[in-house]
Design a protein around this motif. Sequence first.
Motif, PDB file in Angstrom:
ATOM      1  N   ASP A  25       6.174  -5.652 -12.104  1.00  0.00           N
ATOM      2  CA  ASP A  25       6.020  -7.106 -12.016  1.00  0.00           C
ATOM      3  C   ASP A  25       5.567  -7.569 -10.625  1.00  0.00           C
ATOM      4  O   ASP A  25       6.192  -8.422  -9.997  1.00  0.00           O
ATOM      5  N   TRP A  26       4.461  -7.014 -10.170  1.00  0.00           N
ATOM      6  CA  TRP A  26       3.837  -7.432  -8.901  1.00  0.00           C
ATOM      7  C   TRP A  26       3.308  -8.861  -9.030  1.00  0.00           C
ATOM      8  O   TRP A  26       2.598  -9.179  -9.972  1.00  0.00           O
ATOM      9  N   GLY A  27       3.635  -9.724  -8.031  1.00  0.00           N
ATOM     10  CA  GLY A  27       3.178 -11.114  -8.055  1.00  0.00           C
ATOM     11  C   GLY A  27       3.991 -11.918  -9.051  1.00  0.00           C
ATOM     12  O   GLY A  27       4.924 -11.418  -9.661  1.00  0.00           O
ATOM     13  N   PRO A  28       3.631 -13.195  -9.241  1.00  0.00           N
ATOM     14  CA  PRO A  28       2.512 -13.904  -8.601  1.00  0.00           C
ATOM     15  C   PRO A  28       2.871 -14.581  -7.280  1.00  0.00           C
ATOM     16  O   PRO A  28       2.008 -15.124  -6.616  1.00  0.00           O
ATOM     17  N   ASP A  29       4.180 -14.556  -6.914  1.00  0.00           N
ATOM     18  CA  ASP A  29       4.582 -15.241  -5.684  1.00  0.00           C
ATOM     19  C   ASP A  29       4.011 -14.547  -4.458  1.00  0.00           C
ATOM     20  O   ASP A  29       4.006 -13.313  -4.358  1.00  0.00           O
ATOM     21  N   ARG A  30       3.594 -15.330  -3.510  1.00  0.00           N
ATOM     22  CA  ARG A  30       3.012 -14.782  -2.284  1.00  0.00           C
ATOM     23  C   ARG A  30       4.112 -14.188  -1.406  1.00  0.00           C
ATOM     24  O   ARG A  30       5.215 -14.730  -1.316  1.00  0.00           O
ATOM     25  N   LEU A  31       3.813 -13.076  -0.765  1.00  0.00           N
ATOM     26  CA  LEU A  31       4.793 -12.407   0.077  1.00  0.00           C
ATOM     27  C   LEU A  31       4.978 -13.147   1.397  1.00  0.00           C
ATOM     28  O   LEU A  31       4.020 -13.698   1.947  1.00  0.00           O
ATOM     29  N   ASP A  32       6.216 -13.123   1.913  1.00  0.00           N
ATOM     30  CA  ASP A  32       6.437 -13.666   3.249  1.00  0.00           C
ATOM     31  C   ASP A  32       6.264 -12.545   4.271  1.00  0.00           C
ATOM     32  O   ASP A  32       6.003 -11.385   3.920  1.00  0.00           O
ATOM     33  N   ALA A  33       6.429 -12.860   5.540  1.00  0.00           N
ATOM     34  CA  ALA A  33       6.145 -11.893   6.608  1.00  0.00           C
ATOM     35  C   ALA A  33       7.033 -10.657   6.505  1.00  0.00           C
ATOM     36  O   ALA A  33       6.566  -9.520   6.674  1.00  0.00           O
ATOM     37  N   GLN A  38       8.563  -9.441   3.831  1.00  0.00           N
ATOM     38  CA  GLN A  38       8.203  -8.667   2.652  1.00  0.00           C
ATOM     39  C   GLN A  38       6.927  -7.861   2.880  1.00  0.00           C
ATOM     40  O   GLN A  38       6.825  -6.713   2.441  1.00  0.00           O
ATOM     41  N   ARG A  39       5.969  -8.454   3.558  1.00  0.00           N
ATOM     42  CA  ARG A  39       4.726  -7.728   3.870  1.00  0.00           C
ATOM     43  C   ARG A  39       5.012  -6.513   4.736  1.00  0.00           C
ATOM     44  O   ARG A  39       4.475  -5.425   4.495  1.00  0.00           O
ATOM     45  N   ARG A  40       5.854  -6.681   5.741  1.00  0.00           N
ATOM     46  CA  ARG A  40       6.177  -5.558   6.632  1.00  0.00           C
ATOM     47  C   ARG A  40       6.890  -4.445   5.874  1.00  0.00           C
ATOM     48  O   ARG A  40       6.566  -3.261   6.047  1.00  0.00           O
ATOM     49  N   ASP A  41       7.858  -4.828   5.056  1.00  0.00           N
ATOM     50  CA  ASP A  41       8.599  -3.811   4.297  1.00  0.00           C
ATOM     51  C   ASP A  41       7.680  -3.063   3.341  1.00  0.00           C
ATOM     52  O   ASP A  41       7.736  -1.831   3.238  1.00  0.00           O
ATOM     53  N   LEU A  42       6.828  -3.799   2.638  1.00  0.00           N
ATOM     54  CA  LEU A  42       5.916  -3.163   1.692  1.00  0.00           C
ATOM     55  C   LEU A  42       4.942  -2.242   2.418  1.00  0.00           C
ATOM     56  O   LEU A  42       4.654  -1.130   1.954  1.00  0.00           O
ATOM     57  N   MET A  43       4.461  -2.669   3.569  1.00  0.00           N
ATOM     58  CA  MET A  43       3.543  -1.849   4.347  1.00  0.00           C
ATOM     59  C   MET A  43       4.208  -0.534   4.758  1.00  0.00           C
ATOM     60  O   MET A  43       3.603   0.545   4.669  1.00  0.00           O
ATOM     61  N   GLU A  44       5.474  -0.607   5.191  1.00  0.00           N
ATOM     62  CA  GLU A  44       6.189   0.603   5.612  1.00  0.00           C
ATOM     63  C   GLU A  44       6.405   1.550   4.434  1.00  0.00           C
ATOM     64  O   GLU A  44       6.260   2.769   4.574  1.00  0.00           O
ATOM     65  N   ILE A  45       6.755   0.992   3.284  1.00  0.00           N
ATOM     66  CA  ILE A  45       6.968   1.818   2.092  1.00  0.00           C
ATOM     67  C   ILE A  45       5.674   2.503   1.679  1.00  0.00           C
ATOM     68  O   ILE A  45       5.637   3.718   1.433  1.00  0.00           O
ATOM     69  N   VAL A  46       4.607   1.721   1.597  1.00  0.00           N
ATOM     70  CA  VAL A  46       3.312   2.264   1.173  1.00  0.00           C
ATOM     71  C   VAL A  46       2.806   3.303   2.173  1.00  0.00           C
ATOM     72  O   VAL A  46       2.271   4.357   1.783  1.00  0.00           O
ATOM     73  N   GLU A  47       2.974   3.033   3.447  1.00  0.00           N
ATOM     74  CA  GLU A  47       2.515   3.952   4.479  1.00  0.00           C
ATOM     75  C   GLU A  47       3.242   5.294   4.390  1.00  0.00           C
ATOM     76  O   GLU A  47       2.620   6.361   4.468  1.00  0.00           O
ATOM     77  N   ILE A  54      -6.208  -6.758 -10.259  1.00  0.00           N
ATOM     78  CA  ILE A  54      -6.105  -6.161  -8.919  1.00  0.00           C
ATOM     79  C   ILE A  54      -6.863  -6.988  -7.883  1.00  0.00           C
ATOM     80  O   ILE A  54      -6.444  -7.071  -6.713  1.00  0.00           O
ATOM     81  N   ASP A  55      -7.947  -7.639  -8.272  1.00  0.00           N
ATOM     82  CA  ASP A  55      -8.714  -8.456  -7.340  1.00  0.00           C
ATOM     83  C   ASP A  55      -7.890  -9.600  -6.744  1.00  0.00           C
ATOM     84  O   ASP A  55      -8.223 -10.117  -5.668  1.00  0.00           O
ATOM     85  N   ALA A  56      -6.812  -9.996  -7.436  1.00  0.00           N
ATOM     86  CA  ALA A  56      -5.985 -11.105  -6.962  1.00  0.00           C
ATOM     87  C   ALA A  56      -4.835 -10.641  -6.074  1.00  0.00           C
ATOM     88  O   ALA A  56      -4.126 -11.482  -5.503  1.00  0.00           O
ATOM     89  N   TRP A  57      -4.633  -9.360  -5.923  1.00  0.00           N
ATOM     90  CA  TRP A  57      -3.487  -8.861  -5.152  1.00  0.00           C
ATOM     91  C   TRP A  57      -3.620  -9.162  -3.670  1.00  0.00           C
ATOM     92  O   TRP A  57      -2.619  -9.327  -2.970  1.00  0.00           O
ATOM     93  N   HIS A  58      -4.832  -9.231  -3.190  1.00  0.00           N
ATOM     94  CA  HIS A  58      -5.060  -9.518  -1.770  1.00  0.00           C
ATOM     95  C   HIS A  58      -4.434 -10.858  -1.397  1.00  0.00           C
ATOM     96  O   HIS A  58      -3.772 -10.986  -0.346  1.00  0.00           O
ATOM     97  N   ASP A  59      -4.609 -11.849  -2.259  1.00  0.00           N
ATOM     98  CA  ASP A  59      -4.050 -13.173  -1.986  1.00  0.00           C
ATOM     99  C   ASP A  59      -2.529 -13.171  -2.072  1.00  0.00           C
ATOM    100  O   ASP A  59      -1.864 -13.943  -1.359  1.00  0.00           O
ATOM    101  N   VAL A  60      -1.956 -12.337  -2.926  1.00  0.00           N
ATOM    102  CA  VAL A  60      -0.503 -12.255  -3.042  1.00  0.00           C
ATOM    103  C   VAL A  60       0.104 -11.723  -1.747  1.00  0.00           C
ATOM    104  O   VAL A  60       1.147 -12.212  -1.284  1.00  0.00           O
ATOM    105  N   ILE A  61      -0.526 -10.733  -1.161  1.00  0.00           N
ATOM    106  CA  ILE A  61      -0.017 -10.185   0.104  1.00  0.00           C
ATOM    107  C   ILE A  61      -0.149 -11.217   1.223  1.00  0.00           C
ATOM    108  O   ILE A  61       0.735 -11.342   2.071  1.00  0.00           O
ATOM    109  N   GLY A  62      -1.242 -11.944   1.220  1.00  0.00           N
ATOM    110  CA  GLY A  62      -1.371 -13.079   2.124  1.00  0.00           C
ATOM    111  C   GLY A  62      -2.136 -12.796   3.388  1.00  0.00           C
ATOM    112  O   GLY A  62      -3.292 -13.203   3.515  1.00  0.00           O
ATOM    113  N   GLU A  63      -1.574 -12.103   4.305  1.00  0.00           N
ATOM    114  CA  GLU A  63      -2.195 -11.855   5.615  1.00  0.00           C
ATOM    115  C   GLU A  63      -3.281 -10.787   5.461  1.00  0.00           C
ATOM    116  O   GLU A  63      -2.999  -9.663   5.032  1.00  0.00           O
TER     117      GLU A  63
END
Length: 253
Positions: A170-178, A180-189, A205-214
């Motif tokens: 259930d990825w999205g649709p709410d935009r991630l906050d700062a 959440q972005r950091r945590d997701l980046m660390e997990i993915v990395e 998938i084309d809409a995922w960029h906007d969900v991440i935000g930054e």
Amino acid sequence: MILHSLNLLQISKRNPVNATDPFTEMQQQDGTASLTHAEWLGLLIDREATSRETKRFESRMRTAKLRHVGASPEDVDYKSRRGLDKALFQQMLTGRWIKDKRNLMITGPCGVGKTWLACALAQSACRDGVTVLYKRMPRLFDELELAHGDGRFPRVFKALTKTQLLILDDWGPDRLDASQRRDLMEIVEDRYEVGSTLITSQLPIDAWHDVIGEPTFADAILDRLVHNAYRIELDGQSMRKTKLKTGDESTQN
């Protein structure tokens, strides 16, 4: 054979009740009386090996904490009109993509069975000895936020990054906050080219960029998730509604 038999004897001494059951059951089966000692012992060893593997499978399933525990590869509905590519999905069931450390994205509207299919793939992986962990994205971020506050973050983070197959449902649709972005980046990395990640989402998938935000984070996260990923893109009406109309309550939603 002798060493294996001695090991079984030691197990029998430690667990006399459990060890007696196979003997009693086998003695009661037709045809076992005519077996030679070696044949009888071989059957007992096979039974012990099967029992141990079953227990390991059950343990992996408990650890996975799947939303649909009963989702089975044998029960996948290929007939419903939802655009499920049978050949591709059966290829995913072989587990080769997990061995190759590749990812899988399942997208489509609400009710077409994304989560159920993800859980069926997870059960197949557990059968193959793969460690699996299922997380719904909204609850995962709540869990991570609490873990930062009470000191559990390293343990939670390790569980997310060390499992061989991580399901993010259930990825999205709410935009991630700062945070959440950091945590997701660390997990993915940490998982990149180390384990496989399966993501389900109602969003293309084309809409995922906007969900991440930054943009910087979005580019880095999606580059690691999507570039080597298989894609299953579903469509059609909700299977819940279809099953209700036909009176079938065993919906794969």
